[in-house]
Design an enzyme around this catalytic site. Sequence first.
Site, PDB file in Angstrom:
ATOM      1  N   HIS A 151       0.836  -1.201   0.000  1.00  0.00           N
ATOM      2  CA  HIS A 151       0.000   0.000   0.000  1.00  0.00           C
ATOM      3  C   HIS A 151       0.873   1.254   0.000  1.00  0.00           C
ATOM      4  CE1 HIS A 151      -3.525   2.480   1.341  1.00  0.00           C
ATOM      5  NE2 HIS A 151      -2.560   3.183   1.916  1.00  0.00           N
ATOM      6  N   GLU A 152       1.907   1.263   0.835  1.00  0.00           N
ATOM      7  CA  GLU A 152       2.781   2.437   0.918  1.00  0.00           C
ATOM      8  C   GLU A 152       3.608   2.606  -0.353  1.00  0.00           C
ATOM      9  OE1 GLU A 152       2.217   4.460   3.174  1.00  0.00           O
ATOM     10  OE2 GLU A 152       1.037   3.158   4.469  1.00  0.00           O
ATOM     11  N   HIS A 155       1.626   4.307  -2.969  1.00  0.00           N
ATOM     12  CA  HIS A 155       1.565   5.762  -2.825  1.00  0.00           C
ATOM     13  C   HIS A 155       2.734   6.417  -3.557  1.00  0.00           C
ATOM     14  CE1 HIS A 155      -1.862   6.588  -0.323  1.00  0.00           C
ATOM     15  NE2 HIS A 155      -1.472   5.778   0.647  1.00  0.00           N
ATOM     16  N   GLU A 226      -6.576   7.001  -1.018  1.00  0.00           N
ATOM     17  CA  GLU A 226      -6.410   5.751  -0.274  1.00  0.00           C
ATOM     18  C   GLU A 226      -6.987   4.561  -1.045  1.00  0.00           C
ATOM     19  OE1 GLU A 226      -4.651   5.009   2.632  1.00  0.00           O
ATOM     20  OE2 GLU A 226      -3.938   6.962   1.937  1.00  0.00           O
TER      21      GLU A 226
END
Length: 292
Positions: A151-152, A155, A226
Amino acid sequence: MGKRIFYFLLTNVLVLVTISIILSLFGAWNYIDYGTGRIDPVALLIFSAVIGFTGSFISLAISRWMAKRMMGVRVINPDGPMSADEKFVVEKVHRLSRAAGLMHMPEVGIYDAKEVNAFATGPTKKRSLVAVSSGLLHEMDDDAIEGVIAHEVAHIANGDMVTMTLLQGVVNTFVVFLARVAAFAVSRFTREELAPIVHFLAIIVFQILFSILGSLVVFAYSRHREYHADRGGADLAGKDKMRHALERLKAYSNRVKENEQTAVATLKINGKRKSNIFSTHPDIDERIQRLS
């Protein structure tokens, strides 16, 4: 991501106020026509854009440095001796970064905190940082950790910090513009000898107030991004691992709320059950549903 946004916004406000004070004290930009006693809107808009985008880009430039200092991140040297946890995190970050097509590997760090937390930051894809808390490594299993890291990394791959900076620059421009219009209006109702002081102080007060209101736009954008990072994490680590990570985070947040009634930070999940306009992240149940 929420911690990254918090520090970015905090730095942005401090930089914005500092630049405004310096320029106001030195009279670096004249947007008031003292002959007519009116504001030149074009001059003020240009002035506001210069301050607004300068503040946001300075905040972006120092975002990685700020995160390291404020969070006490211990950056791992991938070529040096590493503990088992450090090696695990570095290998996951590098593998997922390559899968995301990143040409330069992010810095990888761990910081000591009981909270379950992870964040990514940095001014560019070339100068990025992925950091995880010791609490994340102790509380989550390997698949959940991989989902969080994916997930990071997503980003970073999505360039969310740069787009956030551009949005913040636009917000800053309106903040500076409206703060000076409001301050000018207030100063017109004071005695002439006090007007400059009132105008200066009112600028600072209104700028902080409008910055807080402007952050609602940034929060809304953060919640929107998100979902994209969740989908990106699912593409990198697999949908099952990403969903597993969210479910583990939900279970952990529920346990923390029951025991301590505190907010949980991983992927910046709020302690509240439902997200609101001040949340950097949407409701986790909604995230799980959309991912499915």
